[in-house]
Scaffold this motif. Structure first.
Motif, short mmCIF file in Angstrom:
data_model
loop_
_atom_site.label_atom_id
_atom_site.label_comp_id
_atom_site.label_asym_id
_atom_site.label_seq_id
_atom_site.Cartn_x
_atom_site.Cartn_y
_atom_site.Cartn_z
N MET A 1 41.65 27.59 32.19
CA MET A 1 42.34 28.75 32.76
C MET A 1 41.35 29.55 33.60
SD MET A 1 44.40 31.80 30.80
CE MET A 1 42.93 32.33 29.91
N ASN A 2 41.76 30.01 34.76
CA ASN A 2 40.92 30.80 35.63
C ASN A 2 40.90 32.25 35.17
OD1 ASN A 2 39.38 31.71 37.78
ND2 ASN A 2 41.14 31.93 39.14
N THR A 3 40.01 32.55 34.26
CA THR A 3 39.92 33.91 33.73
C THR A 3 38.48 34.27 33.47
OG1 THR A 3 40.76 35.44 32.06
CG2 THR A 3 40.14 33.24 31.30
N MET A 4 38.20 35.51 33.17
CA MET A 4 36.87 35.95 32.82
C MET A 4 36.78 36.08 31.31
SD MET A 4 36.07 38.86 35.68
CE MET A 4 37.59 39.76 35.39
N THR A 5 35.60 35.79 30.76
CA THR A 5 35.41 35.97 29.33
C THR A 5 35.03 37.43 29.06
OG1 THR A 5 33.04 35.47 29.37
CG2 THR A 5 34.56 33.60 29.18
N LEU A 6 35.00 37.76 27.79
CA LEU A 6 34.62 39.11 27.39
C LEU A 6 33.24 39.47 27.93
CD1 LEU A 6 35.07 41.64 25.63
CD2 LEU A 6 34.17 40.35 23.69
N TRP A 7 32.35 38.48 27.99
CA TRP A 7 30.96 38.75 28.38
C TRP A 7 30.82 38.93 29.89
CZ3 TRP A 7 30.02 39.72 23.74
CH2 TRP A 7 30.48 38.90 22.71
N HIS A 8 31.80 38.53 30.67
CA HIS A 8 31.73 38.65 32.12
C HIS A 8 32.36 39.93 32.64
CE1 HIS A 8 31.40 33.99 32.26
NE2 HIS A 8 30.23 34.56 32.13
N LEU A 9 32.93 40.73 31.78
CA LEU A 9 33.58 41.97 32.21
C LEU A 9 32.55 43.10 32.30
CD1 LEU A 9 36.76 41.91 29.94
CD2 LEU A 9 36.70 41.51 32.40
N SER A 10 32.68 43.91 33.34
CA SER A 10 31.85 45.11 33.42
C SER A 10 32.37 46.15 32.45
CB SER A 10 31.87 45.66 34.85
OG SER A 10 33.16 46.18 35.15
N THR A 11 31.59 47.19 32.24
CA THR A 11 32.02 48.27 31.34
C THR A 11 33.30 48.91 31.85
OG1 THR A 11 29.72 48.72 30.71
CG2 THR A 11 31.35 50.46 30.29
N ALA A 12 33.38 49.13 33.17
CA ALA A 12 34.57 49.75 33.75
C ALA A 12 35.79 48.85 33.59
CB ALA A 12 34.33 50.05 35.23
N GLN A 13 35.61 47.56 33.78
CA GLN A 13 36.73 46.62 33.63
C GLN A 13 37.22 46.58 32.19
OE1 GLN A 13 34.72 43.17 35.28
NE2 GLN A 13 36.03 43.21 37.11
N PHE A 14 36.29 46.52 31.25
CA PHE A 14 36.71 46.50 29.84
C PHE A 14 37.39 47.81 29.46
CE2 PHE A 14 36.10 47.18 25.29
CZ PHE A 14 36.62 45.99 24.78
N ALA A 15 36.89 48.94 29.97
CA ALA A 15 37.51 50.23 29.68
C ALA A 15 38.94 50.27 30.21
CB ALA A 15 36.68 51.36 30.29
N ALA A 16 39.17 49.70 31.39
CA ALA A 16 40.51 49.67 31.96
C ALA A 16 41.44 48.83 31.09
CB ALA A 16 40.48 49.12 33.39
N LEU A 17 40.97 47.67 30.62
CA LEU A 17 41.78 46.82 29.76
C LEU A 17 42.03 47.48 28.41
CD1 LEU A 17 40.26 43.28 30.46
CD2 LEU A 17 42.35 44.28 31.41
N ALA A 18 41.03 48.19 27.90
CA ALA A 18 41.19 48.89 26.62
C ALA A 18 42.26 49.98 26.74
CB ALA A 18 39.86 49.50 26.17
N PHE A 19 42.24 50.72 27.85
CA PHE A 19 43.27 51.74 28.07
C PHE A 19 44.65 51.09 28.17
CE2 PHE A 19 45.95 54.00 31.16
CZ PHE A 19 46.15 55.20 30.48
#
Length: 257
Positions: A1-19
């Motif tokens: 699957m063409n996706t990013m892993t948890l380790w490839h996300l920036s802090t801002a990207q993870f914060a957006a997904l968490a919200f």
């Protein structure tokens, strides 16, 4: 699957997904349909097709919390009428995903959501509100249930966007706030769990996506508690206005993104 892993996300990207995950919990226990905003955030941070596979387990966590909260208020006659049509919609959505690109998917669903919102606004202006929904007891009501069921199954399969469609159906059928939330909670738990094999078969769910889900699921719980607190402070009229507004926003986001 063409996706990013948890380790490839920036802090801002993870914060957006968490919200977005927190908003899923809130929508499941307060304003159903608001998770179309979560859909848009996931699709903005992750590849569009892959985002649907990451979001699905998050939605299931929210569904479980909603069922635990509103399980006594479900209207099962409505659910049994909807499930066969929804199953047909899920199959159609799977076939559509095999052939359609992201642009066609977004445009189609966005148009459907806006149409459903417009139809519901018109009906709510003229229809009396009953404490017990009875739209499914008439021939026209059964036809409407089948139509919305197919649309709901289709949109939930292709983009996890079935919430607004079913919200429009439940509002047009005359559901009050708690009956609305209880019925939609069981509906989406059953439907979303049934979608998992299809999503795995399409390559939308894999080990990488589930690892990201495990981290994001922690944010669904506080969102659900926030929704439970808020729903007791929202009157029926405001509740319906928020559901319709969330549907319109979600439809416009899909069309304009």
């Amino acid at each position: 699957m063409n996706t990013m892993t948890l380790w490839h996300l920036s802090t801002a990207q993870f914060a957006a997904l968490a919200f977005a995950a927190l908003l899923v919990g809130f929508s499941k226990t307060a304003v159903s349909g608001a998770n179309t905003v979560s859909l848009a955030i996931f699709a903005a941070v992750l590849p569009a097709r892959a985002s649907t596979g990451v979001l699905l387990p998050i939605l299931i966590v929210g569904d479980v919390l909603a069922v635990l909260t509103y399980r006594r208020h479900a209207h099962w006659p409505t659910l049994w009428k909807l499930f066969p049509a929804v199953g047909a919609g899920v199959v159609l959505g799977t076939l559509f995903l095999v052939r359609a690109d992201d642009g066609i998917v977004r445009t189609s669903i966005g148009a459907i959501l806006l149409l459903m919102a417009a139809v519901t606004v018109r009906r709510r202006r003229t229809a009396d509100k009953d404490d017990e929904p009875d739209a499914i007891t008439t021939r026209a009501g059964r036809a409407k249930a089948r139509s919305y069921g197919v649309l709901g199954g289709f949109t939930t399969m292709v983009a996890n966007a079935g919430g607004p469609v079913m919200s429009m159906y439940l509002l047009s059928a005359g559901f009050r706030k708690l009956g609305f939330l209880g019925t939609s909670a069981f509906f989406f738990l059953i439907v979303n769990v049934s979608k998992v094999p299809f999503s795995v078969g399409l390559g939308l769910i894999d080990g990488h996506s589930l690892l990201l889900d495990a981290a994001l699921a922690l944010f669904v719980v506080p969102g659900a508690f926030l929704g439970k607190w808020a729903v007791n402070r929202i009157n029926q009229k405001l509740f319906e206005q928020l559901v319709i507004a969330a549907t319109i926003v979600g439809g416009l986001q899909l069309l304009l993104r």
